[in-house]
Design an enzyme around this catalytic site. Structure first.
Site, short mmCIF file in Angstrom:
data_model
loop_
_atom_site.label_atom_id
_atom_site.label_comp_id
_atom_site.label_asym_id
_atom_site.label_seq_id
_atom_site.Cartn_x
_atom_site.Cartn_y
_atom_site.Cartn_z
N ASP A 1 0.83 -1.20 0.00
CA ASP A 1 0.00 0.00 0.00
C ASP A 1 0.87 1.26 0.00
O ASP A 1 2.01 1.23 0.45
CB ASP A 1 -0.91 -0.02 1.24
CG ASP A 1 -2.11 0.88 1.08
OD1 ASP A 1 -2.33 1.44 -0.01
OD2 ASP A 1 -2.84 1.05 2.07
N ARG B 1 0.00 7.54 -2.43
CA ARG B 1 0.43 8.58 -1.49
C ARG B 1 1.89 8.97 -1.73
O ARG B 1 2.25 10.13 -1.68
CB ARG B 1 0.25 8.10 -0.04
CG ARG B 1 -1.10 8.46 0.50
CD ARG B 1 -1.42 7.68 1.74
NE ARG B 1 -1.77 6.29 1.41
CZ ARG B 1 -2.01 5.36 2.32
NH1 ARG B 1 -1.91 5.66 3.61
NH2 ARG B 1 -2.35 4.15 1.95
N ASN C 1 -10.40 -3.06 -6.60
CA ASN C 1 -9.64 -2.01 -7.30
C ASN C 1 -10.27 -1.58 -8.63
O ASN C 1 -9.92 -0.52 -9.17
CB ASN C 1 -8.18 -2.44 -7.54
CG ASN C 1 -7.30 -2.37 -6.30
OD1 ASN C 1 -6.32 -3.09 -6.18
ND2 ASN C 1 -7.64 -1.50 -5.35
C1 FPP Z 1 -1.70 0.19 -3.41
O1 FPP Z 1 -1.31 1.53 -3.43
C2 FPP Z 1 -1.19 -0.55 -4.55
C3 FPP Z 1 -1.93 -1.09 -5.55
C4 FPP Z 1 -3.38 -0.99 -5.61
C5 FPP Z 1 -1.29 -1.77 -6.67
C6 FPP Z 1 -0.06 -2.55 -6.39
C7 FPP Z 1 0.68 -2.59 -7.64
C8 FPP Z 1 2.02 -2.57 -7.79
C9 FPP Z 1 2.98 -2.62 -6.66
C10 FPP Z 1 2.54 -2.40 -9.14
C11 FPP Z 1 2.96 -3.54 -9.94
C12 FPP Z 1 2.37 -4.81 -9.69
C13 FPP Z 1 2.72 -5.91 -10.35
C14 FPP Z 1 2.07 -7.17 -9.95
C15 FPP Z 1 3.69 -5.95 -11.46
P1 FPP Z 1 -2.43 2.64 -3.48
O2 FPP Z 1 -2.61 3.05 -4.87
O3 FPP Z 1 -3.66 2.12 -2.81
O4 FPP Z 1 -1.78 3.76 -2.64
P2 FPP Z 1 -2.56 4.89 -1.80
O5 FPP Z 1 -3.35 4.18 -0.76
O6 FPP Z 1 -1.45 5.69 -1.24
O7 FPP Z 1 -3.40 5.63 -2.77
#
Ligand code: FPP
Length: 251
Positions: free
Chosen positions: A32, A36, A80
C-alpha cells in the site's frame, strides 16, 4: 540453532539479529501507499505504481536470498476496479508489461509464479501475460511467487463453496481441511507473516481464510520506499512474538 550465512543478505540478516533457522516460510504483502508516495513527490499516481513494481522486484529477490519459500503480494484487488478508468487501465498495462519483461529473469532465478484470483475476469492481454508466466515457470523449484490479481478473500471462499457443491460434497464432507483444498492455491502453506505498508491497520479482504493465524506487521513506510531494513524489521518482530495458535505455549 545457529546457521551459517549463504549469501550477503543472510550475513546482514544475521548481523541484524535474525535467526535464519526460524524464518517465516510464507510472507504475504499488502503493498500500500504507491499513490500517497507519488502524490507526496508531486507525481502521477501511476508513477507510484511503476516505482511499486521496482520495489516488488527487489523484495522478491531479497526474500528468495533470505530463504523465504513463498511470497504472496496483493497486486490488484477485486475492489480495485472501482478506481478511475485510467488508473485501472494503467495498472493492467503495467502488470502485463511487467509479466513479459520479467519472464527471463524469473526463469534464471528459478522462481515459480502462481496467479491467485478470478483470473478469467482479468482483461485479455494482461490475463494472457499472467497465465504464460504461470505456465512457463511451473517447473521451477526456487521461491514461489504468488501474484494476487483480481483477488478477493470473500470471493475465494465463495468460489471454494461453489467448487465443493460442484464436486458433490455433502455437509458432512465440509471441514476446514476439505475447504482448504478448494482455495486458489491449496498446495501453498498458510502465510505466517503478513506485511502491510503505509500504516493502515486493515485486512482489506486479503487472504482472510489463509492468514487466520498470520503475524501482522504494519510499517508506516510507503511501498515504493520499502527496503531491506523494513523486511528485516518485519522478520525480527515475527521472531520476537510467541506464536500460540490459540493454545498456551508456542506450537
Ligand atoms: C496500493 O497503493 C497498490 C496497488 C493498488 C497496486 C499494487 C501494484 C504494484 C505494486 C505495481 C505492480 C504490480 C505488479 C504485480 C507488477 P495505493 O494506490 O492504494 O496507494 P494509496 O493508498 O497511497 O493511494
Amino acid at each position: 540453532m545457529s546457521m551459517v550465512a549463504a549469501n550477503p543478505i543472510q550475513e546482514r540478516a544475521l548481523s541484524a539479529g535474525i535467526d535464519l533457522s526460524r524464518l517465516p516460510v510464507h510472507v504475504a504483502v499488502i503493498m500500500d501507499g504507491n499513490g500517497r508516495w507519488a502524490e507526496s513527490q508531486g507525481l502521477n499516481r501511476l508513477v507510484g505504481h511503476t516505482e511499486g513494481y521496482r520495489t516488488l522486484s527487489k523484495v522478491l529477490a531479497m526474500s528468495a536470498d533470505l530463504g523465504v519459500k513463498h511470497l504472496t503480494v496483493y497486486g490488484f484487488s477485486a475492489e480495485n476496479w472501482r478506481r478511475p478508468g485510467d488508473e485501472v487501465s494503467g495498472l493492467m498495462t503495467l502488470i502485463a508489461d511487467a509479466a513479459m519483461a520479467e519472464l527471463q529473469a524469473l526463469q534464471e532465478s528459478n522462481v515459480r509464479v502462481r496467479i491467485s484470483g478470478r483470473v478469467e475476469e482479468i482483461p485479455s492481454p494482461t490475463r494472457e501475460a499472467l497465465t504464460a508466466l504461470e505456465t512457463e515457470t511451473a517447473s521451477n523449484t526456487g521461491i514461489e511467487f504468488i501474484l494476487a490479481i483480481n483477488y478477493g478473500g470473500r470471493a475465494e471462499i465463495v468460489d471454494a463453496c461453489r467448487a465443493a457443491i460442484a464436486h458433490g460434497l455433502t455437509p458432512d464432507d465440509i471441514s476446514e481441511e476439505s475447504l482448504s483444498t478448494l482455495m486458489y492455491c491449496p498446495a501453498v502453506p498458510d502465510p505466517d507473516l503478513m506485511i502491510r505498508t503505509a500504516g493502515e491497520m486493515r485486512w482489506s479482504n486479503f487472504l482472510i481464510w489463509e492468514a487466520a493465524y498470520a503475524e501482522l506487521f504494519v510499517t508506516q513506510t510507503n511501498w515504493p520506499e520499502f527496503g531491506e531494513s523494513d523486511l528485516f524489521e518485519a522478520v525480527l518482530q515475527f521472531q520476537n512474538r510467541t506464536r500460540k495458535f490459540g493454545g498456551l505455549t508456542e506450537a
